[in-house]
Write a protein that holds these residues in place. Structure first.
Motif, mmCIF file in Angstrom:
data_model
loop_
_atom_site.group_PDB
_atom_site.id
_atom_site.type_symbol
_atom_site.label_atom_id
_atom_site.label_comp_id
_atom_site.label_asym_id
_atom_site.label_seq_id
_atom_site.Cartn_x
_atom_site.Cartn_y
_atom_site.Cartn_z
ATOM 1 N N ALA A 214 -5.739 1.538 -16.920
ATOM 2 C CA ALA A 214 -4.804 0.438 -16.638
ATOM 3 C C ALA A 214 -5.128 -0.219 -15.297
ATOM 4 O O ALA A 214 -4.926 -1.428 -15.118
ATOM 5 N N ILE A 215 -5.651 0.579 -14.374
ATOM 6 C CA ILE A 215 -5.994 0.015 -13.057
ATOM 7 C C ILE A 215 -7.197 -0.932 -13.194
ATOM 8 O O ILE A 215 -7.230 -2.008 -12.602
ATOM 9 N N LEU A 216 -8.164 -0.528 -14.025
ATOM 10 C CA LEU A 216 -9.304 -1.422 -14.243
ATOM 11 C C LEU A 216 -8.862 -2.702 -14.947
ATOM 12 O O LEU A 216 -9.359 -3.792 -14.645
ATOM 13 N N ASP A 217 -7.903 -2.585 -15.863
ATOM 14 C CA ASP A 217 -7.390 -3.804 -16.522
ATOM 15 C C ASP A 217 -6.748 -4.724 -15.489
ATOM 16 O O ASP A 217 -6.935 -5.939 -15.506
ATOM 17 N N ARG A 218 -5.963 -4.120 -14.571
ATOM 18 C CA ARG A 218 -5.332 -4.941 -13.526
ATOM 19 C C ARG A 218 -6.403 -5.546 -12.612
ATOM 20 O O ARG A 218 -6.301 -6.695 -12.208
ATOM 21 N N TRP A 219 -7.431 -4.758 -12.302
ATOM 22 C CA TRP A 219 -8.538 -5.280 -11.484
ATOM 23 C C TRP A 219 -9.140 -6.517 -12.147
ATOM 24 O O TRP A 219 -9.359 -7.543 -11.504
ATOM 25 N N ARG A 220 -9.373 -6.416 -13.458
ATOM 26 C CA ARG A 220 -9.988 -7.552 -14.178
ATOM 27 C C ARG A 220 -9.083 -8.780 -14.103
ATOM 28 O O ARG A 220 -9.552 -9.895 -13.899
ATOM 29 N N ALA A 221 -7.755 -8.553 -14.221
ATOM 30 C CA ALA A 221 -6.824 -9.689 -14.159
ATOM 31 C C ALA A 221 -6.809 -10.322 -12.770
ATOM 32 O O ALA A 221 -6.603 -11.530 -12.626
ATOM 33 N N LEU A 222 -7.032 -9.491 -11.754
ATOM 34 C CA LEU A 222 -7.003 -9.997 -10.370
ATOM 35 C C LEU A 222 -8.348 -10.567 -9.931
ATOM 36 O O LEU A 222 -8.462 -11.074 -8.810
ATOM 37 N N ALA A 223 -9.354 -10.433 -10.774
ATOM 38 C CA ALA A 223 -10.713 -10.833 -10.357
ATOM 39 C C ALA A 223 -11.322 -11.816 -11.355
ATOM 40 O O ALA A 223 -12.332 -11.509 -12.001
ATOM 41 N N PRO A 224 -10.753 -13.020 -11.448
ATOM 42 C CA PRO A 224 -11.285 -13.973 -12.428
ATOM 43 C C PRO A 224 -12.750 -14.330 -12.167
ATOM 44 O O PRO A 224 -13.479 -14.665 -13.096
ATOM 45 N N SER A 225 -13.198 -14.213 -10.904
ATOM 46 C CA SER A 225 -14.589 -14.580 -10.615
ATOM 47 C C SER A 225 -15.574 -13.550 -11.164
ATOM 48 O O SER A 225 -16.790 -13.779 -11.123
ATOM 49 N N ILE A 247 -16.769 -6.075 -15.415
ATOM 50 C CA ILE A 247 -17.205 -4.790 -14.860
ATOM 51 C C ILE A 247 -17.152 -3.744 -15.963
ATOM 52 O O ILE A 247 -16.401 -3.888 -16.932
ATOM 53 N N ASP A 248 -17.936 -2.688 -15.796
ATOM 54 C CA ASP A 248 -17.868 -1.609 -16.779
ATOM 55 C C ASP A 248 -16.915 -0.516 -16.290
ATOM 56 O O ASP A 248 -16.278 -0.654 -15.230
#
Ligand code: BTN
Length: 272
Positions: A214-225, A247-248
């Motif tokens: 879930a943290i990686l999902d949140r990271w992806r949402a916070l990192a559109p670039s 990211i993987d």
């Protein structure tokens, strides 16, 4: 890693930090329970490392008004003028999860959400661990591990938040911003510290209890670039260019280049 040899005699914790931490205490777990404050140190990461080597508990936190040898990723200097930023380092005892390589991503999510909460600003993440507003950096994170006989003894998680505009060197001036500069009003550094420690404690606890999906999902949402951006990076074959593709599960940046997907695990990536 420790370069800190001078006797470590902390000063009294300033009232603004004490007040904010007291209010947040029930939500901080072990974070910031033992807070060492210094008006000036070389690097708070070095002080925290030294304390960890001496047996400091997880959550022990070092804060300084200024650093004379603050450092960032890739051997860079982290400019740390007095009163302009929050310079803090926390001792972590990693246990089994997550892997040390993922600590910065976990911290990036926690700190981005903390800064969003305390400021209302659209703080985003740029791989691997820059927190940015627009294209300008507002916070940097440096996780450094100390290993013995192949296993990690502790990790020091350092973060620097630009609180107010400062006289940065010319090459940084147009790439850095600050919370106060963006908001046009004063920001309470105690609230920023307490919010940051609370979010870190929360996310690290979550990572241990439930893994980092879930943290990686949140990271992806916070990192559109991290998807669809043109980037340039240095590889053993020279400068390469490609398009970010997320990211993987290990936190590596994926980049499509010449029809193949490359995994970038470190080094400098330049966003075009
Ligand atoms: C980066 O973006 O390159 C990472 C910057 C990390 C800076 C912080 S400030 C507190 C701690 N002490 C240091 O010397 N570095 C980290």
């Amino acid at each position: 890693m420790s370069r800190e040899h001078a006797p470590l005699v902390p000063q009294a914790v300033p009232a603004d930090l004490q007040a904010a931490l007291a209010g947040a205490r029930p939500r901080l777990g072990s974070f910031g329970q033992d807070l060492r404050f210094f008006t000036s140190v070389g690097s708070t990461n070095d002080v925290a490392d030294r304390l960890a080597l001496d047996g400091a508990a997880e959550g022990t936190t070092v804060v300084a008004d200024t650093q004379t040898a603050g450092r960032g990723r890739l051997g860079r200097t982290w400019h740390s003028p007095p009163g302009a930023g929050l310079y803090a380092s926390v001792v972590l005892r990693p246990g089994s999860t997550p892997s040390p390589a993922l600590w910065t991503l976990v911290a990036g999510v926690g700190l981005a959400d903390a800064l969003r909460r305390v400021s209302g600003l659209n703080v985003l993440v740029k791989w691997p661990n820059d927190l940015v507003i627009g294209r300008k950096k507002v916070c940097g994170i440096l996780a450094e591990g100390s290993a013995s006989q192949g296993s990690i003894r502790h990790v020091v998680l350092g973060f620097g938040v630009n609180l107010r505009p400062a006289a940065y060197p010319a090459d940084l001036a147009d790439r850095a911003t600050s919370l106060e500069g963006e908001l046009g009003r004063p920001v309470d550094r105690g609230i920023v510290l307490a919010g940051s420690l609370e979010a870190l404690a929360d996310r690290i606890e979550e990572a241990r209890a439930s893994g980092i999906g879930a943290i990686l999902d949140r990271w992806r949402a916070l990192a559109p670039s991290s998807i669809g951006s043109q980037v340039e990076w240095r590889s053993p074959d020279g400068i390469r260019r490609g398009t970010t593709a997320g990211i993987d599960g290990d936190g590596a940046l994926l980049v499509t280049a010449g029809g193949a997907v490359e995994r970038i695990i470190g080094g400098e990536v330049r966003w075009m």
